[in-house]
Scaffold this active site. Structure first.
Site, short mmCIF file in Angstrom:
data_model
loop_
_atom_site.label_atom_id
_atom_site.label_comp_id
_atom_site.label_asym_id
_atom_site.label_seq_id
_atom_site.Cartn_x
_atom_site.Cartn_y
_atom_site.Cartn_z
N ASP A 72 7.87 19.57 35.85
CA ASP A 72 9.23 19.69 36.37
C ASP A 72 10.23 20.24 35.35
O ASP A 72 10.26 19.78 34.20
CB ASP A 72 9.68 18.28 36.79
CG ASP A 72 11.01 18.27 37.51
OD1 ASP A 72 11.06 18.77 38.63
OD2 ASP A 72 11.99 17.76 36.93
N ASP B 87 4.37 6.77 52.41
CA ASP B 87 3.78 6.04 51.30
C ASP B 87 2.34 6.50 51.01
O ASP B 87 1.80 7.34 51.74
CB ASP B 87 3.81 4.53 51.59
CG ASP B 87 3.36 4.24 53.01
OD1 ASP B 87 2.26 4.71 53.39
OD2 ASP B 87 4.10 3.58 53.77
N ASP C 130 8.28 0.93 57.46
CA ASP C 130 9.60 0.74 56.83
C ASP C 130 10.41 2.04 56.82
O ASP C 130 11.50 2.10 56.23
CB ASP C 130 9.47 0.15 55.41
CG ASP C 130 8.75 1.09 54.45
OD1 ASP C 130 8.33 2.20 54.87
OD2 ASP C 130 8.62 0.73 53.26
N ASP D 221 3.47 14.80 39.60
CA ASP D 221 4.63 15.52 39.12
C ASP D 221 4.97 14.95 37.75
O ASP D 221 5.07 13.74 37.59
CB ASP D 221 5.78 15.29 40.10
CG ASP D 221 6.65 16.51 40.27
OD1 ASP D 221 7.11 17.04 39.25
OD2 ASP D 221 6.86 16.93 41.43
N GLU E 273 7.07 24.55 36.49
CA GLU E 273 8.26 24.97 37.23
C GLU E 273 9.14 25.71 36.23
O GLU E 273 9.98 25.11 35.56
CB GLU E 273 9.01 23.76 37.82
CG GLU E 273 10.12 24.21 38.76
CD GLU E 273 11.20 23.16 39.01
OE1 GLU E 273 11.91 23.27 40.01
OE2 GLU E 273 11.36 22.24 38.19
N ASP F 234 4.26 7.39 57.04
CA ASP F 234 4.62 6.00 56.74
C ASP F 234 3.58 5.05 57.35
O ASP F 234 3.40 5.03 58.56
CB ASP F 234 6.01 5.72 57.33
CG ASP F 234 6.41 4.26 57.19
OD1 ASP F 234 5.83 3.56 56.33
OD2 ASP F 234 7.30 3.82 57.96
N ASN G 272 3.49 1.61 57.00
CA ASN G 272 3.86 0.22 57.27
C ASN G 272 5.18 0.05 58.02
O ASN G 272 5.74 -1.04 58.07
CB ASN G 272 3.89 -0.57 55.97
CG ASN G 272 4.91 -0.01 54.99
OD1 ASN G 272 5.53 1.01 55.26
ND2 ASN G 272 5.10 -0.69 53.87
N HIS H 166 10.00 21.46 47.95
CA HIS H 166 10.94 20.39 48.30
C HIS H 166 12.39 20.68 47.88
O HIS H 166 13.26 19.86 48.13
CB HIS H 166 10.47 19.09 47.66
CG HIS H 166 10.54 19.14 46.16
ND1 HIS H 166 9.75 19.99 45.42
CD2 HIS H 166 11.33 18.50 45.28
CE1 HIS H 166 10.05 19.86 44.14
NE2 HIS H 166 11.01 18.96 44.02
N ASP H 167 12.63 21.82 47.22
CA ASP H 167 13.98 22.18 46.79
C ASP H 167 14.56 23.37 47.55
O ASP H 167 15.69 23.79 47.28
CB ASP H 167 13.98 22.59 45.30
CG ASP H 167 13.67 21.44 44.36
OD1 ASP H 167 13.96 20.28 44.72
OD2 ASP H 167 13.15 21.71 43.27
O1 TEU Z 1 14.12 21.16 39.95
C1 TEU Z 1 14.66 21.90 38.88
C2 TEU Z 1 15.72 22.81 39.26
O2 TEU Z 1 15.99 23.73 38.52
C3 TEU Z 1 16.63 22.44 40.39
O3 TEU Z 1 17.92 22.38 39.83
C4 TEU Z 1 16.74 23.37 41.52
O4 TEU Z 1 17.32 24.57 41.09
C5 TEU Z 1 17.61 22.70 42.56
O5 TEU Z 1 16.82 21.68 43.12
C6 TEU Z 1 18.12 23.57 43.66
O6 TEU Z 1 18.98 22.83 44.49
C7 TEU Z 1 13.33 20.06 39.64
C8 TEU Z 1 12.85 19.38 40.90
O7 TEU Z 1 12.03 20.24 41.62
C9 TEU Z 1 14.03 18.87 41.68
O8 TEU Z 1 13.65 18.28 42.89
C10 TEU Z 1 14.75 17.88 40.82
O9 TEU Z 1 15.94 17.48 41.45
C11 TEU Z 1 15.08 18.42 39.43
O10 TEU Z 1 13.99 19.12 38.83
C12 TEU Z 1 15.42 17.30 38.50
O11 TEU Z 1 14.26 16.56 38.18
CA CA Z 2 6.21 2.92 54.12
#
Ligand code: TEU
Ligand code: CA
Length: 565
Positions: A199, A29, A25, A98, A256, A21, A23, A328-329
């Site tokens: 995605d 960013d 907040d 993305d 993905e 971050d 700034n 991130h998932d």
């Molecule tokens: O994820 C696709 C996906 O199949 C997700 O449902 C995944 O199985 C889930 O995050 C598990 O908890 C992509 C992105 O990576 C995800 O961050 C998004 O939420 C999703 O698409 C919708 O755009």
């Molecule tokens: Ca920021």
């Protein structure tokens, strides 16, 4: 395999909201990212994937886009984005954004117009259907819980959303929608973007009719995996996308791809496939139950290795996978794949070496390189993620207590990896001067980049060595292109494989067990086998095989060796 510009690189995923971050907040960013480019260059990163920074109400953290041509003010301005592209280029770093085009946000102007006039031009940009007697067309379950259909207030219509209701699905059958998407992609590629991570892409093709499938939970709904198994021809759209966008730009694309069907790999990543590469999710889905997280099981090291090897053998001679231990998932890889007693610095390096040396493009998710771990959540309201909230509800419905539900969700929650990056040991881990949007993991005091920077034994230094090894002209050919050959597959807790290059063989072995294990291979006899990397600190070049031709792997030891031909 035809050589491509991206094959020999190492990629890194940034989750902008939680990276840095600039700034105060509390939200990471683009200027924060710019300030860390030297860190990334120093690590050896050459491809950066940014999770979405487009204008978004952030119902699903930017995966709900309200305007593809604008940067969300939370993250900065278009000038910041252009500066990031320029500064990255100076450092030899390629940027991927993305591409979220299965759906947009319900706040996108297309959707607003569609709701105003469902029979008009924009109504056809989405899947909008009439409800009969207040009933929706079919029983599909959205990924984030509940029906995929949501009524449009004040009408007898409903729209389809396979993710959150603030993420209406775009109608890919409409050529105008596809045209708009390709135009937008080219606009970004012309700006200097190197490509996209794509995605949720399998979802763009729906089966031909809104039919019901057998319910697989008490809610009477069915999983989208069942539905997608029935959809044919997604690759026709994707080939068109490739011809209109990626191919003319020589762009990199990584899909993905979940729920790929048997025998489809070549269509995805073969020589004439839709994408440059796709993520190998075989290990991330291992143990996951269609009933939800509460019924899922954490994979053992042997399951982990079987998944990796399975994908490697399947893709050999077809295409180039992208390898991860987290994104991130997913939970933090070290908290998910390592047995609890192996969740140490040594174990983290072991897992790093095992996945990084597989054939394919390695992606590192932010914080992985310093060994960041899952968060310990003490209450459900500490978790922001929508999918975690749904899974918590599913746990309670299945009869689990609140404490049990929290424990399950804490393990799998997407927020485990979305906590702010640990830059240093100062307040808020140096992520922000303000109040972070999501709690910082308190273990930042010991696990942080500054602490590890100058320490040759740190997890960060180990990652740096792995990346440097991949770039080393001596070994690059074998590491980037060498065929993977699993060995000692029956040895429990041992993951071992060769990478067969043109001139030499690289041998990789790791011991996930808590005791020492002796391994030996006939192939070593009479050959020079020397260390390239060892998480017990043997110096590169040292001989490691004993007089008797065996190698003893200590607990959580990982070695990368070169076997001269
Ligand atoms: O994820 C696709 C996906 O199949 C997700 O449902 C995944 O199985 C889930 O995050 C598990 O908890 C992509 C992105 O990576 C995800 O961050 C998004 O939420 C999703 O698409 C919708 O755009
Ligand atoms: Ca920021």
């Amino acid at each position: 395999m035809e050589k491509k510009w991206w094959h020999e690189k190492t990629a890194y995923q940034i989750y902008p909201k939680s990276f840095c971050d600039s700034n105060g907040d509390g939200i990471g960013d683009i200027r924060g990212i710019i300030s860390k480019l030297d860190y990334l260059q120093n690590l050896g990163i050459e491809i950066l994937w940014l999770s979405p920074v487009y204008l978004s109400p952030c119902a699903d953290q930017g995966y709900d886009i309200a305007d593809y041509y604008r940067i969300d003010p939370r993250f900065g301005t278009m000038e910041d984005m252009e500066e990031l592209l320029k500064e990255a280029k100076k450092r030899g770093i390629y940027i991927l954004m993305d591409l979220v085009v299965n759906h947009c946000s319900d706040e996108h102007e297309w959707f607003k117009k569609a709701c105003e006039d469902p029979d008009g031009e924009y109504g056809k940009y989405f899947y909008i259907e009439k409800m009969v007697d207040g009933k929706v067309p079919c029983n599909w379950r959205s990924y984030f819980g509940g029906s995929v259909w949501e009524p449009i207030p004040g009408t007898d219509r409903c729209y389809l959303h396979v993710f959150h209701k603030k993420q209406p699905d775009l109608n890919w059958e409409n050529p105008k929608v596809r045209e708009e998407i390709y135009r937008m992609m080219n606009w970004w590629l012309d700006k200097g973007l190197a490509g996209f991570r794509i995605d949720a892409i399998i979802n763009i093709k729906k089966p031909q009719s809104w039919k019901n499938y057998p319910a697989d939970r008490q809610d009477g709904l069915c999983d989208m995996a069942q539905v997608l198994a029935d959809a044919q021809g997604v690759e026709v759209f994707l080939q068109e996308m490739k011809e209109h966008t990626f191919r003319p730009h020589n762009a990199f694309s990584v899909g993905e791809v979940f729920n790929a069907k048997e025998g489809e790999l070549a269509a995805w990543i073969g020589e004439e496939g839709c994408f440059s590469s796709m993520f190998d999710f075989s290990q991330t889905v291992a143990g996951k139950s269609p009933l939800g997280w509460y019924a899922s099981e954490v994979p053992t090291p042997d399951e982990y290795k079987r998944c990796c090897f399975g994908s490697q053998l399947q893709s050999e001679g077809i295409g180039y996978l992208s390898n991860i231990i987290e994104n991130h998932d997913e939970p933090r890889g070290v908290s998910h794949y390592l047995p609890s007693e192996a969740q140490t610095e040594r174990g983290k390096k072991l897992l790093a070496a095992m996945y990084f040396m597989l054939k394919g493009l390695p992606f590192i998710y932010q914080g992985q390189e310093i060994g960041m771990e899952n968060m310990e959540f003490s209450a459900i309201n500490e978790i922001d993620d929508i999918s975690s909230q749904d899974e918590y509800r599913v746990c309670l419905e299945a009869g689990l207590s609140e404490a049990e539900a929290l424990q399950i969700v804490s393990h799998y929650s997407r927020d485990n990896v979305r906590t702010p990056f640990h830059w240093d040991g100062s307040r808020n881990a140096g992520f922000t001067a303000g109040t972070p949007w999501l709690n910082v993991n308190p273990n930042y005091v010991t696990i942080n980049a500054a602490e590890q920077e100058g320490n040759p034994d740190s997890v960060l230094s180990f990652y740096r060595s792995l990346i440097a090894l991949r770039k080393n002209p001596e070994y690059r050919e074998a590491i980037v292109y060498g065929q993977l050959e699993p060995v000692l597959e029956e040895e429990s807790g041992i993951m071992a494989y060769f990478r067969r290059g043109e001139k030499q063989d690289i041998f990789v072995a790791g011991n996930f067990n808590s005791d020492s294990r002796r391994i030996s291979l006939d192939e070593w006899r009479g050959k020079t086998v020397s260390v390239l990397l060892d998480n017990y600190g043997k110096t590169p070049g040292e001989e490691i095989i004993g007089e008797d031709g065996s190698l003893t792997l200590k607990p959580q030891q990982a070695v990368v060796l070169v076997v001269e031909r």
